[in-house]
Structure formats: C-alpha cells, structure tokens
Design an enzyme around this catalytic site. Sequence first.
Site, mmCIF file in Angstrom:
data_model
loop_
_atom_site.group_PDB
_atom_site.id
_atom_site.type_symbol
_atom_site.label_atom_id
_atom_site.label_comp_id
_atom_site.label_asym_id
_atom_site.label_seq_id
_atom_site.Cartn_x
_atom_site.Cartn_y
_atom_site.Cartn_z
ATOM 1 N N SER A 195 -24.959 -29.412 2.441
ATOM 2 C CA SER A 195 -23.780 -29.409 1.563
ATOM 3 C C SER A 195 -23.899 -30.375 0.390
ATOM 4 C CB SER A 195 -22.538 -29.757 2.369
ATOM 5 O OG SER A 195 -22.392 -28.846 3.430
ATOM 6 N N ASP A 248 -9.890 -19.262 2.783
ATOM 7 C CA ASP A 248 -10.968 -19.418 3.763
ATOM 8 C C ASP A 248 -10.425 -19.249 5.165
ATOM 9 O OD1 ASP A 248 -13.029 -20.190 5.434
ATOM 10 O OD2 ASP A 248 -12.674 -22.344 5.073
ATOM 11 N N ASP A 278 -17.906 -20.814 8.517
ATOM 12 C CA ASP A 278 -17.655 -22.115 7.916
ATOM 13 C C ASP A 278 -17.859 -23.175 9.003
ATOM 14 O OD1 ASP A 278 -15.934 -23.104 5.223
ATOM 15 O OD2 ASP A 278 -15.982 -24.534 6.910
ATOM 16 N N HIS A 329 -10.281 -23.441 6.159
ATOM 17 C CA HIS A 329 -9.578 -24.414 5.338
ATOM 18 C C HIS A 329 -8.340 -23.833 4.672
ATOM 19 C CE1 HIS A 329 -12.776 -27.413 5.628
ATOM 20 N NE2 HIS A 329 -13.630 -26.391 5.553
ATOM 21 N N CYS A 361 -15.990 -27.120 1.988
ATOM 22 C CA CYS A 361 -15.685 -25.784 2.456
ATOM 23 C C CYS A 361 -16.852 -24.836 2.192
ATOM 24 C CB CYS A 361 -14.430 -25.275 1.743
ATOM 25 S SG CYS A 361 -14.065 -23.564 2.128
#
Lengths: 375, 617
Positions: free
Chosen positions: B330, B354, B367, B373, B386
Amino acid sequence: MKLKNIQPQQVYRHNKGLLNALHIDGWLLLGLLLLLSISVAIVYSASGGDEAVTVRHVIRIGIALVLMVGFAQIPPNIIYIFTPWLFAAGILMLIAVILFGDVGKGAQRWLDLGVAKFQPSELMKLVLPITVAWLFAHSQFPPSYKRLFSGAIIIAFTASLIVVQPDLGTSLLIAMSGLFVLFFAGLPWKVILAAITATVASAPIAWHFMHAYQKQRVLTFLNPESDPLGSGYHIIQSKIAIGSGGIEGKGFLGSTQAHLDFLPESTTDFIFSVLSEEFGLLGVITLLLLYSAVIARGLYIASQAQDNFTRLIAASLSMTLFVYIFVNIGMVSGLLPVVGLPLPLISYGGSSMITLMISFGLLMSIHTHKRLLTD
Amino acid sequence: MPDPLKFNSDAEAFQQKRLFRFRLYFAYGFVLLLFVFLISRMAHLQWYNYERYHGLAEGNRISIETLPPTRGKIYDRNHILLADNQPVYALSMIREKMDDIHAFELALMNLLEGSDPEKIEAYFKKFRQLNRSKAYTLPFSVSEEQAARFSVMSYKFPGVTLTARLKRVYPHKSTAVHALGYVGRINVKELKKLNEQEYLGTNIIGKAGIERFYEDRLHGSPGVQQIETNARGRILRKLETTPATPGEDIHLTLDIELQKYAESLFKDKVGSIIALDPQNGEILAFASMPTFDPNLFVDGIDQKNYSRLLNDPHRPFINRAINGQYPPGSTIKPFVALGAIEKDYISPTKKIYDPGYFDYAGHRYRDWKRTGHGLIDLNAAIAQSCDTYFYELSLTMGVDAIHDAMSPFGFGEKTNIDIIGESKGILPSQQWKMETKGKPWYRGETIISSIGQGYNLTTPLQLAKATAILANRGKIIQPHLLKDELKDSSSSQIAIKKISNWDSVIQGMVDVMHGKKGTARRHGKGLPFKVAGKTGTAQVFGLNQGKYNADELAKRLHDHSLFIGFAPVDNPKIAVAVIVENGGSGSKTAAPMAINLMKHYLEEKLTGISTQTESKQ
C-alpha cells in the site's frame, strides 16, 4: 762447478751519493714508490677508510722496503754461492708442507714455524729462477739440449711439489719464472713452439687431474653468468665495478661496488677493480704505464748485467712481475680464470709484497754490484 | 785470474749478448703487446660498455621500494570516524639474504613468547623450501612492543625486515556495514582491472559500499623510495623519495548515532531502514539487517567466520537497502492517487463505495478490511488504505497510467546512489510485460498492481527516494552517501498541473498518522511534530522470493511490514522508508520503527542539543 776467488774491492764501483752507497737504483725506487703510494690510497679506499688496515699496510710496505734495501747489499756472487743450498732448503720445506702443513682454505700451503706461519712456495718464487739461472751461468747461449733438459726437470719437479699442496696457480707461476730463464738463455724457438703446442694438446689431461674447485673456476671463467650467485658472482661484480668506472672513474673513495660489499676481496685480489672503478680508464692506463716502466727498468738492468747468472735472474724476475700483473688484471676483468693472486705492489697482503720487494732488491744488487770493466 | 762469471772472449760475449738482447726486446714487445691488449679490454668494459655496467652498478646499490599510500579515513556527517587506519607490524624474510635462519628462528620464538613454538617451527620448515630470493611475510602478528624489541637486534639478522603498515579498522564494527562496505585483499579478478602502478605495495582494495565506490579517492597514489643497499640487502641510506599521496578523507552524510539507533530498532528482525534528508538527498541512516563485522574482512576472513556468515539463514551479506526487492504494498497508494487526480481520472472529492471487496471478471478482489470502508474519498482511501478504492481507480487508469504516474518518483529505476550493485526493482507496464514475459497485460493484473502487489518490486532505497520527492512536493533529489558532493538536482522537478494535488495526497498521508481512522494513528499520537506517512503490508506468499527459501516456512509466509513517511510535514527534514521482512502489518511493525527514528532525529534537531558530537575522534 768450480768456485773462484772474487776480490770484493774489484767488484764495487766508486760510490757516489747516498743511493749508490746503499746500492739502490734510483729509477726503480721511484717507480716502486709511485706504485706503493697508489697502493696505500687504494687499500685505504677499498677497506672503506679503515685506518687500522691502512696503517698495517704501510708498516708492511716499510718492512718490505727495508728488506729490499737489505737484499740490495748482497752481491750476486754471494747469492750464486748459496744457490744450491737455498734450492735444497726450499725443496725440503715444500716436502715438509706436504707432510706437516697447516690446512688453510682447503689447501696445505702453510708451514707453522711456531712463531710465524710460512709459505715455502713464496720463497720458491725467487729460488727457482735463481737456481735455473745458476744452472746456465756457465753455459753457452744457446745452451745444450742436455742442460735445457736438466733445467726443465728442476722446474717440473718444483712445480709438481706445489701442485700437490694443492696450489695450481702458484705452481704455474713459479714454473713460468723458471721457463723465462730457459727462454732468456736461448731456448730454441722450435722447442718453444713445440712446448706451446704440447701444452694446448695436454689440456684435457690436466683437466682430469684438477680438483673440483679448480674445474669450477675454469667453468665459471668460461661462463660467469652461469652461476651468478656462486663462483661467477665475483667476476660479474668485478666487471660491473670496472665497467662502471668509465673513462674518468667515480673519483677517489667513490667505489660503490667495494663500499657496498658487492665486490669481494676488494683489498686483495680484486683491488684492481676498485682502482678501475675510482680512477677509470685513465687510471688503468696510468697504472699500466708505471708497471711497464718498472718492467722496462728491470729488463734494462738485465741488459746491462755482465754475466749470464745475473742477466738471467734480472730478466726472469722482471718478466715474472709482468706475468703476475697480467694474470691478476686478466682475472678480475674476466679474461682469465679466477686464481687467487694479488696485484703486484698494489694489493694488501704480506708475503707476496715481501717476495716482490726482495726481488727488486736483487735487481738493484745486480745493477749496482758490477765489476770494474777496466780491470 | 780467470773468472767463472765472465765470458771467454769478446767475440763470444758479443754474440751471446746479442742473442740475449734480442730476447729482451722480444719479451718487452710481448709485455707491451699484452698491456695494450689489457687496455683494450678495459676500454671495452669502461668505454664501450660503460652504460651497461654503470646501470648494473646503480641497480646493484639502489633498490626501489614503493611506499603505499595511507588510505583516506571515512567520517560521518558529524566528523565521527567510521573507518580508521591502525599501525600493525609484520616481519618478512628473504632466504638468500639471511645468514643463519636457525638463529633467527630461535630469536623469533623468544620474541613472540606465548605463541606456539611448533607453529613457528612448522612455518620455518616450509619457508626453507620456498623461493630463496623472494620476501615472505611471517604469519605472526607483531605487537608494537615486540616490534621495538626486534628493531634493536635487527642488525644481527640481515634479510629480515620489520615492516609497519596501516590496517583498516572499523571502530563501529558492524554498524552501517552495508553503507560503508569494507576493504579486503585484492583478488585475481580485481587485479586484472587494476592500474598496477597505483597498487604497488598495497594488497588491499575496497570491496563493497563506500570503500569500493570511492576507491579512487580513498586509495591515493603510492610513493617511491630509492634505497641504497649493500650486497647483503642492508639499507645504508635513503636516496630520493617521492612521498606517497595519501588517499582523501571523506565525510559521509550518515549520522552514525542515528544509524546505530536505526539498527537497534530491528532487534532480531530482518529488513531495512533508509532515512534521508529530503531537501538534499543526504542519506542519514542506511540500515540493512542483519549486519556483520567488516573488520573480519580486512586481513582476509577465516573460513569459520565466513561459512558462519554465509550459512546464516538471514543472509547478512545481502545489502537489503539496495538489493532487497520487495512488493511495495500500500505504500504506493499516494503515488497512484497523485497520478489519478493529476490526470483527472478521479476528483479528490469523488467518493467510491467499498463493500469490502471488488468484483471483476468473475474474480473477487478483497479489501484488507473485510467489512469494507463504505463511502470513501481520496483522502480517506489513503488514510485508511482502502484497497477497493484503488482497485476501481486502477481500472479507470490502466497500468500504463499508473506506471507513468510512479515513474518520475524513481520506481523501476536505479537511484544511482554511490554504492555499486543496486537493483532496479520493477515498475510494470504493458510494454514491460511484453518485453520481459512475452505476454500481454491482463487487466486483473492492473488491479493488484494498484495496491503494490503483483509484479511491483521496489528496493527500500527507491521507496525512501520516492518519499523524499513526495515530501519535496516534486523536487527530485539524488540519494547519496558522500557529504561533500553537492549533487545538485534542484533543477528537476516533477511537473504538475495543480499544486493543490500535492496537498490532497499529503493530507491523506497526514491523516494516516493523525486522522481519526488513520492506519497508523496509534503511533501519531502525542508527537511534537506532524508526520505524513503510509503503511504497507505486502503479501509474501506466491511471490518470487526464492532467495529466502532457507528461512523456515511459517515465518516466511508472514507479510512484509512497510512504512514510508516524512516529517515535519510543513518543512520536511527527514524522509524514511522501512521494510521489515515477515514483520506482519505495516502499522504494527514498520510504522513505530519509522516514527521512533524520526522522533530520535527530529527531537535532537529541534531542540538543537546534540548528545553525540562530543565523541568526535
């Protein structure tokens, strides 16, 4: 051999001046003093400025000069009388060396007399030519083959006693001094040529009888670079010393080869290399001119001698000096094999200097003890 | 009265005299001839061959000795020594110049009392069979005191020489070894490439790190000394000397105190931390863990230590900072996000829903937060990391747009740091895949690429560099370790249409630390300065990590923990990238390490109190 009366008062010239009174030949003395001065300087340099060594050398030269003057006082006819006895004594001592001699450097050359060590072969350098001259004293020139042959026997016998010591170099040089007498007595040319031919032809046989170290010397001589760290080392370093001197030399005390220990025996056998390095080609030529002047004076004395005995001695001793010079210089410059032989009048060292100076005393005696031609 | 010594008649006497005189002339002619012969021989030696013999005589007395240069010292940014030179003594022997080998052997046993006499005896036994003209160095170290004792009696032992040389010493041992590198004995391969003239008298060369990269500057040039020796090799006097030019002393950008602290953060963990000054690219800390002691290599490492290090499952020799290639996870999200808003693939305020997963082509991409989220904008997508937001965004962008967005930050390219052997990492694109794999790009691959998985590989240094550029709002810097070198890169700037886009992304990163839902909010609490950061958790499973197969399987399957960040946000003084192999989630492991490092550095800097500068050497 009949011994005749000699009247001493008849023999002497009228004395004029100190030199004449002392039976000294001025020209010869001058030449010798010049050479000896060079010797002192070079020994000083070659020893690395060692004053003790130099002082000892000067003292030895002093003793040698005294002996020279002393022997100059002995009239030749007295020597003539004692010649057979001297020869007999010399031969006995050579035999004694073989039987009881001290071993030094792998060879028996020394006779220990208790107080001093003595090298009889040194004595024979003088006695042999005198003995052979004695043999031809009454002979016609050229002498008979019979007499020449007896001379050759004496020479060969003496030389062979020295060869077994073993000292090939000295025995050859002593034989040479005897052979010079034969030559000056008139040894026929065809015999000389034949002898030279025979010598060359017999070289392989001589090789067979040589000691290993003698063979090694010859081999090294033929190709010094073959053993650069062994026996060839001396010759290589000596040639470097001589060659690097150039024309003018590196200057007095400038020998790097000797001072840095590259040159072995720099004060004795290899002293010529030091001289050549420091004084160059010009120094070498000067030295050889001095030598040839001394030899010329010796040969002149021989030419002025009045009888066969003295003229043969004078000529032989002069030529022997030449041979010593030639062999030493030839050796250090790589022309001849290395034989342990000092440079006459220059090298540091006792016995050879004494012997040489005595021979000059004899030359002076021969020149100054002339009978009055008008008697 | 007749006289035996007188000739009988004048005529006869005259004739004999003539014969004798002729022989005298002949003899004297012979003498002169041979003297001329001798003179010509002398002329041959002294005139014709003078040059040759003169050279030989000079060669005889003069030996040339090289004086190895002193290697330049290496300091950190605060002038603390990192690589020093220490005198050590050794004895060497030349057999052909020695008088009495046995006497020296006995003297040596006496000198080196305490060392094993049998070892000495064994060495001498071997020595007697070696080349007689070569110098051999005794394999026994000689202390300063023993050296002094030997020099007093050295005159007794020609052919034996005491040599002092300088040995490289790394006073901080294993600290910063992967940056500093080390020196070692020149090997055959290096010998071929060397300028031999420069290395006369030296057998040491920089092997890795700074020691290798700045070899030319550190090494210096050897000097030459002419020594007059005698036939026995004894030195009589020194003639001309051309002194060696010592190598240059160099200062690194590293702060060794910070470096030690950075390394201490790892404890037993494996990974890398890079901290740099984003304003100028100076690397403040360069850690690759585990490390090893470079001092072991200076004189040649022994087999035991070498195989211990070589067989260590954590591979301490690997310079993870520049050679470790990890999926960035990420941590790439800020860069992708910036590219997206810059090229108007999405507006920063646009929200995406999401549910906790993203379906594409019959495949469900999950996720990290199973529950999802909910509605989320760019800021929240970065702050909360996210995945779904980026999955969807990436399909809009396509892989090439992601590539183009990230490429100016240096991903997929070497940073050109001053250490040799850097890895490039991988920044995938359609072209890249076709060229390397020979296959077209699949859109599903774009999806996982957007969260730094798939083909993406970065080195910790690349991540740190990219973070610094981000901190600079586009000013590209060149990471470097050499302090004095002003690698001016201020001219290059990532062009951007809307300056506010930087703020959008950076704000997302600030919220990672300081936002209500930020992934690293735990670690952002109570900080005296504002940090912008991004956590990363990279899946290891299924990736090509063959190098680490020796590691035990269970541990190997743990995720890599990553974090990038910079602080203070308003005026960035430090940019950090952390990767902890198999360290779990980025927020759990890497983030606190980075924050602690920043704190350690900035607190010192902000208060202006240095605890370390007094220990200058």
